[in-house]
Design an enzyme around this catalytic site. Sequence first.
Site, short mmCIF file in Angstrom:
data_model
loop_
_atom_site.label_atom_id
_atom_site.label_comp_id
_atom_site.label_asym_id
_atom_site.label_seq_id
_atom_site.Cartn_x
_atom_site.Cartn_y
_atom_site.Cartn_z
N TYR A 177 -11.16 -0.37 -4.32
CA TYR A 177 -11.03 -1.80 -4.08
C TYR A 177 -9.59 -2.14 -3.74
O TYR A 177 -8.70 -2.07 -4.59
CB TYR A 177 -11.45 -2.62 -5.31
CG TYR A 177 -12.88 -2.42 -5.76
CD1 TYR A 177 -13.83 -1.85 -4.92
CD2 TYR A 177 -13.28 -2.80 -7.03
CE1 TYR A 177 -15.14 -1.67 -5.35
CE2 TYR A 177 -14.59 -2.64 -7.46
CZ TYR A 177 -15.51 -2.06 -6.61
OH TYR A 177 -16.81 -1.89 -7.04
N PRO A 185 -25.32 -9.80 -7.76
CA PRO A 185 -26.55 -10.43 -8.27
C PRO A 185 -26.90 -11.74 -7.56
O PRO A 185 -28.00 -12.25 -7.75
CB PRO A 185 -26.23 -10.67 -9.75
CG PRO A 185 -24.74 -10.79 -9.79
CD PRO A 185 -24.23 -9.83 -8.76
#
Length: 279
Positions: A65, A145
Amino acid sequence: MAGEQRVVIPRVKLGCQGLEVSKLGFGCMGLSGGYNAPVSEEFGISIIKEAFNSGISFFDTADIYGFHTNEVLVGKMLELKKLVEEGKIKYIGLSEASPDTIKRAHAVHPITAVQMEWSLWTRDIEEEIIPLCRELGIGIVPYSPLGQGFFGGKAVVESLPSETLLKFQPRFTEENLEKNKLLYTRIENLAKKYGCTPPQLALAWVINQGDDVVPIPGTTKIKNLKDNIGALRVSLTKEELKEISDAVPPNEVAGFRTAHTRYTWKFANTPPRDSHVSA
Protein backbone atom coordinates in the site's frame (compact mmCIF):
# COMPACT_ATOMS: atom_id res chain seq x y z
CA MET A 1 -23.01 16.74 16.38
CA ALA A 2 -24.14 17.86 19.86
CA GLY A 3 -25.98 15.17 21.79
CA GLU A 4 -24.98 12.43 19.34
CA GLN A 5 -24.81 9.07 21.10
CA ARG A 6 -21.50 7.28 20.80
CA VAL A 7 -21.64 3.78 19.34
CA VAL A 8 -19.94 1.22 21.56
CA ILE A 9 -18.02 -1.11 19.25
CA PRO A 10 -18.14 -4.66 20.64
CA ARG A 11 -15.13 -6.96 20.61
CA VAL A 12 -15.30 -10.48 19.21
CA LYS A 13 -13.10 -13.55 18.98
CA LEU A 14 -11.74 -13.85 15.45
CA GLY A 15 -10.94 -17.44 14.57
CA CYS A 16 -10.11 -20.25 16.99
CA GLN A 17 -6.68 -18.99 18.11
CA GLY A 18 -7.96 -16.51 20.70
CA LEU A 19 -7.47 -13.27 18.74
CA GLU A 20 -9.91 -10.64 20.03
CA VAL A 21 -10.66 -7.59 17.89
CA SER A 22 -13.27 -4.89 17.46
CA LYS A 23 -16.31 -6.05 15.48
CA LEU A 24 -15.50 -3.39 12.89
CA GLY A 25 -12.00 -2.81 11.53
CA PHE A 26 -10.46 -0.08 9.41
CA GLY A 27 -8.78 -0.59 6.04
CA CYS A 28 -5.88 1.85 5.72
CA MET A 29 -5.01 1.28 2.06
CA GLY A 30 -7.00 4.22 0.68
CA LEU A 31 -5.06 6.70 2.78
CA SER A 32 -2.10 6.08 0.49
CA GLY A 33 -4.03 6.21 -2.79
CA GLY A 34 -5.66 3.64 -5.03
CA TYR A 35 -9.28 4.62 -5.16
CA ASN A 36 -8.36 8.27 -4.69
CA ALA A 37 -5.37 10.58 -4.31
CA PRO A 38 -3.24 9.95 -1.19
CA VAL A 39 -4.16 12.09 1.79
CA SER A 40 -1.60 14.14 3.69
CA GLU A 41 0.28 12.43 6.49
CA GLU A 42 -1.28 14.81 9.00
CA PHE A 43 -4.80 13.99 7.89
CA GLY A 44 -4.09 10.27 7.60
CA ILE A 45 -2.92 10.25 11.19
CA SER A 46 -6.00 12.18 12.30
CA ILE A 47 -8.48 9.75 10.75
CA ILE A 48 -6.74 6.69 12.17
CA LYS A 49 -6.73 8.39 15.56
CA GLU A 50 -10.45 9.06 15.20
CA ALA A 51 -11.04 5.38 14.40
CA PHE A 52 -8.93 4.24 17.37
CA ASN A 53 -10.58 6.68 19.77
CA SER A 54 -13.96 5.46 18.55
CA GLY A 55 -13.15 1.92 19.67
CA ILE A 56 -11.66 0.33 16.54
CA SER A 57 -8.71 -1.87 17.46
CA PHE A 58 -8.26 -3.76 14.18
CA PHE A 59 -6.34 -2.03 11.36
CA ASP A 60 -5.27 -3.40 7.99
CA THR A 61 -2.10 -2.28 6.22
CA ALA A 62 0.56 -3.87 4.02
CA ASP A 63 3.90 -2.97 2.48
CA ILE A 64 2.36 -2.83 -1.00
CA TYR A 65 0.00 0.00 0.00
CA GLY A 66 1.71 3.15 -1.20
CA PHE A 67 5.00 1.23 -1.42
CA HIS A 68 5.54 1.16 2.36
CA THR A 69 4.17 4.67 2.99
CA ASN A 70 0.97 3.23 4.43
CA GLU A 71 2.81 1.14 7.01
CA VAL A 72 4.93 4.14 7.96
CA LEU A 73 1.79 6.24 8.37
CA VAL A 74 0.08 3.67 10.58
CA GLY A 75 3.25 3.10 12.58
CA LYS A 76 3.77 6.80 13.25
CA MET A 77 0.25 7.29 14.49
CA LEU A 78 -0.32 4.22 16.58
CA GLU A 79 3.08 3.77 18.20
CA LEU A 80 2.46 0.14 17.32
CA LYS A 81 5.09 -1.44 19.52
CA LYS A 82 3.80 0.24 22.65
CA LEU A 83 0.12 -0.33 21.92
CA VAL A 84 0.58 -3.95 20.89
CA GLU A 85 2.62 -4.70 24.01
CA GLU A 86 -0.16 -3.19 26.08
CA GLY A 87 -2.69 -5.33 24.24
CA LYS A 88 -4.73 -2.31 23.15
CA ILE A 89 -4.61 -2.95 19.41
CA LYS A 90 -4.51 -5.84 16.99
CA TYR A 91 -3.58 -5.54 13.35
CA ILE A 92 -3.04 -7.60 10.23
CA GLY A 93 -0.86 -7.14 7.21
CA LEU A 94 1.92 -5.12 8.86
CA SER A 95 5.22 -6.32 7.43
CA GLU A 96 8.71 -5.40 6.32
CA ALA A 97 10.94 -7.27 3.91
CA SER A 98 13.76 -8.37 6.21
CA PRO A 99 15.05 -11.97 6.02
CA ASP A 100 13.40 -12.77 9.36
CA THR A 101 10.07 -11.43 8.12
CA ILE A 102 10.26 -13.52 4.96
CA LYS A 103 10.97 -16.65 7.01
CA ARG A 104 8.02 -15.92 9.28
CA ALA A 105 5.73 -15.19 6.35
CA HIS A 106 6.51 -18.55 4.74
CA ALA A 107 6.48 -20.61 7.93
CA VAL A 108 3.65 -23.07 8.54
CA HIS A 109 1.43 -21.67 11.28
CA PRO A 110 -2.23 -21.79 12.31
CA ILE A 111 -4.48 -19.53 10.26
CA THR A 112 -6.54 -17.24 12.48
CA ALA A 113 -8.40 -15.33 9.78
CA VAL A 114 -8.46 -14.78 6.04
CA GLN A 115 -9.26 -11.69 4.03
CA MET A 116 -11.70 -11.90 1.16
CA GLU A 117 -13.75 -9.42 -0.79
CA TRP A 118 -17.31 -9.85 0.43
CA SER A 119 -20.14 -7.41 -0.09
CA LEU A 120 -23.68 -7.41 -1.44
CA TRP A 121 -22.39 -7.69 -5.00
CA THR A 122 -19.51 -10.10 -4.41
CA ARG A 123 -21.25 -13.19 -3.08
CA ASP A 124 -19.76 -16.01 -5.17
CA ILE A 125 -17.85 -17.15 -2.10
CA GLU A 126 -20.88 -17.82 0.10
CA GLU A 127 -21.63 -21.40 -0.90
CA GLU A 128 -18.13 -22.85 -0.61
CA ILE A 129 -15.48 -20.64 1.00
CA ILE A 130 -17.50 -19.26 3.94
CA PRO A 131 -18.72 -22.69 5.17
CA LEU A 132 -15.18 -24.08 4.87
CA CYS A 133 -13.74 -21.22 6.95
CA ARG A 134 -16.32 -21.88 9.64
CA GLU A 135 -15.65 -25.60 9.61
CA LEU A 136 -11.93 -24.92 10.15
CA GLY A 137 -12.48 -22.20 12.78
CA ILE A 138 -11.04 -19.45 10.59
CA GLY A 139 -12.28 -15.87 11.05
CA ILE A 140 -13.57 -13.97 8.03
CA VAL A 141 -12.28 -10.46 7.26
CA PRO A 142 -14.19 -8.91 4.33
CA TYR A 143 -12.43 -6.08 2.54
CA SER A 144 -14.32 -3.69 0.24
CA PRO A 145 -17.55 -4.49 2.15
CA LEU A 146 -19.19 -1.53 0.41
CA GLY A 147 -18.39 -2.86 -3.06
CA GLN A 148 -15.33 -0.62 -3.55
CA GLY A 149 -17.43 2.33 -2.44
CA PHE A 150 -20.37 1.58 -4.76
CA PHE A 151 -22.92 1.28 -1.95
CA GLY A 152 -21.47 4.41 -0.41
CA GLY A 153 -22.65 6.24 -3.51
CA LYS A 154 -19.35 6.40 -5.38
CA ALA A 155 -20.04 6.90 -9.09
CA VAL A 156 -23.80 6.94 -8.38
CA VAL A 157 -24.53 10.06 -6.35
CA GLU A 158 -21.01 11.46 -6.61
CA SER A 159 -18.49 11.37 -9.44
CA LEU A 160 -15.36 9.25 -9.40
CA PRO A 161 -12.17 11.15 -8.56
CA SER A 162 -9.80 11.56 -11.48
CA GLU A 163 -7.04 9.57 -9.71
CA THR A 164 -9.13 6.48 -8.98
CA LEU A 165 -8.30 2.98 -10.24
CA LEU A 166 -12.01 2.21 -10.19
CA LYS A 167 -12.31 3.56 -13.70
CA PHE A 168 -10.55 0.41 -14.83
CA GLN A 169 -12.87 -1.91 -12.89
CA PRO A 170 -15.52 -3.60 -15.07
CA ARG A 171 -18.44 -2.78 -12.79
CA PHE A 172 -17.63 0.93 -12.92
CA THR A 173 -17.45 1.26 -16.69
CA GLU A 174 -20.11 3.55 -18.15
CA GLU A 175 -22.28 0.78 -19.60
CA ASN A 176 -22.18 -1.50 -16.53
CA LEU A 177 -22.51 1.32 -14.06
CA GLU A 178 -25.74 2.46 -15.68
CA LYS A 179 -27.17 -1.03 -15.10
CA ASN A 180 -25.79 -1.33 -11.58
CA LYS A 181 -27.34 1.97 -10.48
CA LEU A 182 -30.64 0.11 -10.17
CA LEU A 183 -29.08 -2.03 -7.42
CA TYR A 184 -28.01 1.08 -5.53
CA THR A 185 -31.53 2.52 -5.81
CA ARG A 186 -33.00 -0.64 -4.28
CA ILE A 187 -30.61 -0.44 -1.33
CA GLU A 188 -31.32 3.27 -1.00
CA ASN A 189 -35.06 2.55 -0.72
CA LEU A 190 -34.50 -0.21 1.83
CA ALA A 191 -32.24 2.09 3.85
CA LYS A 192 -35.13 4.55 4.17
CA LYS A 193 -37.31 1.68 5.38
CA TYR A 194 -34.79 0.73 8.06
CA GLY A 195 -33.96 4.30 9.07
CA CYS A 196 -30.30 4.34 8.07
CA THR A 197 -28.08 5.40 5.18
CA PRO A 198 -27.42 3.17 2.13
CA PRO A 199 -23.78 2.49 3.11
CA GLN A 200 -24.88 1.68 6.66
CA LEU A 201 -27.38 -0.87 5.38
CA ALA A 202 -24.90 -2.47 2.98
CA LEU A 203 -22.25 -2.64 5.70
CA ALA A 204 -24.76 -3.88 8.28
CA TRP A 205 -25.61 -6.76 5.92
CA VAL A 206 -21.96 -7.87 6.07
CA ILE A 207 -21.65 -7.28 9.83
CA ASN A 208 -24.77 -9.35 10.50
CA GLN A 209 -23.48 -12.39 8.61
CA GLY A 210 -22.06 -13.78 11.86
CA ASP A 211 -19.86 -13.14 14.90
CA ASP A 212 -16.90 -14.55 12.98
CA VAL A 213 -17.17 -11.79 10.33
CA VAL A 214 -15.20 -8.56 10.89
CA PRO A 215 -15.31 -6.21 7.89
CA ILE A 216 -12.55 -3.65 7.33
CA PRO A 217 -14.06 -0.74 5.39
CA GLY A 218 -11.71 2.10 4.56
CA THR A 219 -12.37 5.78 4.00
CA THR A 220 -10.56 9.09 3.71
CA LYS A 221 -13.40 11.06 5.32
CA ILE A 222 -14.15 11.24 9.03
CA LYS A 223 -17.88 11.69 8.35
CA ASN A 224 -17.85 8.40 6.42
CA LEU A 225 -15.95 6.72 9.25
CA LYS A 226 -18.66 7.79 11.68
CA ASP A 227 -21.33 6.63 9.25
CA ASN A 228 -19.64 3.22 8.98
CA ILE A 229 -19.49 2.86 12.75
CA GLY A 230 -23.19 3.71 12.86
CA ALA A 231 -23.88 0.55 10.87
CA LEU A 232 -23.32 -1.39 14.09
CA ARG A 233 -26.63 -0.01 15.32
CA VAL A 234 -28.50 -1.70 12.46
CA SER A 235 -29.72 -5.07 13.72
CA LEU A 236 -31.24 -7.33 11.08
CA THR A 237 -33.35 -10.49 11.30
CA LYS A 238 -32.90 -13.45 8.96
CA GLU A 239 -35.93 -12.29 6.99
CA GLU A 240 -34.53 -8.77 6.69
CA LEU A 241 -31.12 -10.06 5.62
CA LYS A 242 -32.85 -12.07 2.90
CA GLU A 243 -34.80 -9.03 1.76
CA ILE A 244 -31.55 -7.10 1.37
CA SER A 245 -29.86 -10.02 -0.41
CA ASP A 246 -32.79 -10.36 -2.78
CA ALA A 247 -32.47 -6.67 -3.69
CA VAL A 248 -29.02 -7.37 -5.17
CA PRO A 249 -29.24 -10.72 -7.02
CA PRO A 250 -25.74 -11.79 -8.11
CA ASN A 251 -26.99 -12.56 -11.61
CA GLU A 252 -28.13 -8.93 -12.03
CA VAL A 253 -24.74 -7.40 -11.23
CA ALA A 254 -23.25 -6.11 -14.49
CA GLY A 255 -19.55 -6.74 -15.11
CA PHE A 256 -16.84 -8.91 -13.56
CA ARG A 257 -15.83 -8.09 -9.99
CA THR A 258 -12.36 -7.06 -11.19
CA ALA A 259 -10.46 -7.21 -14.45
CA HIS A 260 -8.97 -10.51 -13.21
CA THR A 261 -12.13 -12.13 -11.84
CA ARG A 262 -12.37 -14.60 -14.71
CA TYR A 263 -9.27 -16.24 -13.16
CA THR A 264 -10.70 -17.13 -9.75
CA TRP A 265 -10.18 -19.70 -7.01
CA LYS A 266 -12.79 -21.87 -8.72
CA PHE A 267 -10.27 -22.78 -11.40
CA ALA A 268 -7.24 -23.17 -9.14
CA ASN A 269 -5.50 -26.51 -8.64
CA THR A 270 -4.98 -26.66 -4.87
CA PRO A 271 -3.96 -29.48 -2.50
CA PRO A 272 -6.74 -31.52 -0.85
CA ARG A 273 -8.12 -29.86 2.26
CA ASP A 274 -6.91 -32.65 4.58
CA SER A 275 -3.37 -32.72 3.16
CA HIS A 276 -0.45 -31.78 5.44
CA VAL A 277 2.51 -29.60 4.52
CA SER A 278 5.72 -30.11 6.43
CA ALA A 279 7.92 -27.14 7.27
